[in-house]
Scaffold this motif. Structure first.
Motif, PDB file in Angstrom:
ATOM      1  N   LYS A  22       0.832  -1.208   0.000  1.00 43.47           N
ATOM      2  CA  LYS A  22       0.000   0.000   0.000  1.00 43.47           C
ATOM      3  C   LYS A  22       0.863   1.252   0.000  1.00 43.47           C
ATOM      4  O   LYS A  22       0.616   2.203  -0.749  1.00 43.47           O
ATOM      5  CB  LYS A  22      -0.933   0.004   1.207  1.00 43.47           C
ATOM      6  CG  LYS A  22      -1.923   1.166   1.253  1.00 43.47           C
ATOM      7  CD  LYS A  22      -2.891   0.990   2.421  1.00 43.47           C
ATOM      8  CE  LYS A  22      -4.009   2.032   2.389  1.00 43.47           C
ATOM      9  NZ  LYS A  22      -3.525   3.394   2.646  1.00 43.47           N
ATOM     10  N   GLU A  26       0.987   4.014  -3.041  1.00 42.61           N
ATOM     11  CA  GLU A  26       0.596   5.401  -2.738  1.00 42.61           C
ATOM     12  C   GLU A  26       1.691   6.376  -3.169  1.00 42.61           C
ATOM     13  O   GLU A  26       1.391   7.491  -3.624  1.00 42.61           O
ATOM     14  CB  GLU A  26       0.324   5.549  -1.237  1.00 42.61           C
ATOM     15  CG  GLU A  26      -0.970   4.916  -0.777  1.00 42.61           C
ATOM     16  CD  GLU A  26      -1.145   4.990   0.728  1.00 42.61           C
ATOM     17  OE1 GLU A  26      -2.304   4.974   1.188  1.00 42.61           O
ATOM     18  OE2 GLU A  26      -0.122   5.049   1.446  1.00 42.61           O
ATOM     19  N   LEU A  43      -6.473  -1.515  -6.229  1.00 45.49           N
ATOM     20  CA  LEU A  43      -6.237  -0.115  -5.864  1.00 45.49           C
ATOM     21  C   LEU A  43      -7.435   0.463  -5.114  1.00 45.49           C
ATOM     22  O   LEU A  43      -7.268   1.201  -4.135  1.00 45.49           O
ATOM     23  CB  LEU A  43      -5.951   0.707  -7.128  1.00 45.49           C
ATOM     24  CG  LEU A  43      -4.645   0.363  -7.857  1.00 45.49           C
ATOM     25  CD1 LEU A  43      -4.503   1.212  -9.114  1.00 45.49           C
ATOM     26  CD2 LEU A  43      -3.441   0.546  -6.941  1.00 45.49           C
ATOM     27  N   ILE A  48      -6.642   3.727  -3.128  1.00 52.12           N
ATOM     28  CA  ILE A  48      -5.744   4.464  -4.023  1.00 52.12           C
ATOM     29  C   ILE A  48      -6.483   4.773  -5.323  1.00 52.12           C
ATOM     30  O   ILE A  48      -7.040   3.879  -5.962  1.00 52.12           O
ATOM     31  CB  ILE A  48      -4.466   3.634  -4.313  1.00 52.12           C
ATOM     32  CG1 ILE A  48      -3.714   3.383  -2.996  1.00 52.12           C
ATOM     33  CG2 ILE A  48      -3.571   4.335  -5.324  1.00 52.12           C
ATOM     34  CD1 ILE A  48      -2.570   2.406  -3.119  1.00 52.12           C
TER      35      ILE A  48
END
Length: 228
Positions: A22, A26, A43, A48
């Motif tokens: 993650k 990001e 995502l 995200i």
């Protein structure tokens, strides 16, 4: 220096996804995924909202050249496959050599792989072992390949597609010595994960018809016979 990160995904259970995945996604300036739906779902699940491009078996030579050029001018690129660690029997294996050619530093963000999960669960010797990737689709070529490597006597592991697992099991029952066992893992880390250990003929009798889960095969090493 521009850098390519090989970012690990789960192999069935979302709880397998490393926290670092993650973070890297990001922070990424560019994300490459394998399939539209799978990457988009991942995502979204991680919260995200960045756009991404695809790298898969349909990527043309021209598109690979374009990807290489962008890779060389992007500070932080993340490659994520549909399952497990990128570069192991997926299109990522084309990108890594290209990254080195373009002067891009390559880093791995380790995570789960079906290969190691099956190998260590099999109870067979883990050193040495031979990984064959995916076997040939054509039955005679698949049989020829297996015969070529079985004779080495070491532990062998390979992937198959769900719809060819039954046929591969039939091939193993045909060519393996009767005392050499196999381990067959289906849907590793999924809620309906199933595994079998025994001779190919024994597993044939238990094999669940219609269970279409990703398989990993592990063939036992050849046992040394003690002379008396």
């Amino acid at each position: 220096m521009n850098r390519l990160y090989l970012v690990s995904n789960s192999i069935g259970n979302d709880e397998d996804i490393p926290p670092r995945t993650k973070t890297l996604l990001e922070e990424a300036d560019w994300i490459l995924g394998e399939e539209q739906r799978t990457t988009s779902t991942l995502l979204k699940r991680l919260g995200i909202t960045k756009p991404f491009d695809l790298l898969n078996e349909h990527t043309s030579r021209k598109e690979m050249d374009e990807i290489g050029m962008k890779l060389a001018t992007t500070k932080r690129t993340c490659l994520i496959s549909d399952s497990g660690s990128p570069g192991l029997e997926d299109p990522g294996k084309w990108l890594v050599p290209l990254a080195w050619e373009m002067g891009v530093d390559v880093r791995s963000a380790p995570g789960p792989t079906a290969l190691i999960a099956a190998l260590t669960s099999s109870g067979f010797a883990t050193s040495p072992f031979l990984f064959l990737g995916f076997l040939p689709r054509e039955e005679k070529e698949r049989e020829r390949t297996l015969k070529q490597y079985i004779g080495l006597g070491i532990t062998i592991a390979f992937y198959e597609t769900p719809y060819r697992a039954k046929h591969c099991l039939e091939t193993l029952a045909k060519i393996l010595p009767g005392d050499r066992q196999i381990f067959l893992a289906l849907g590793i880390s999924m809620a309906n994960e199933t595994s079998f250990r025994g001779t190919a003929k024994e597993i044939q009798k238990k094999f669940p018809q219609g269970l279409k889960l990703p398989p990993v095969f592990v063939i036992e090493e050849k046992k040394e016979r003690t002379k008396r």
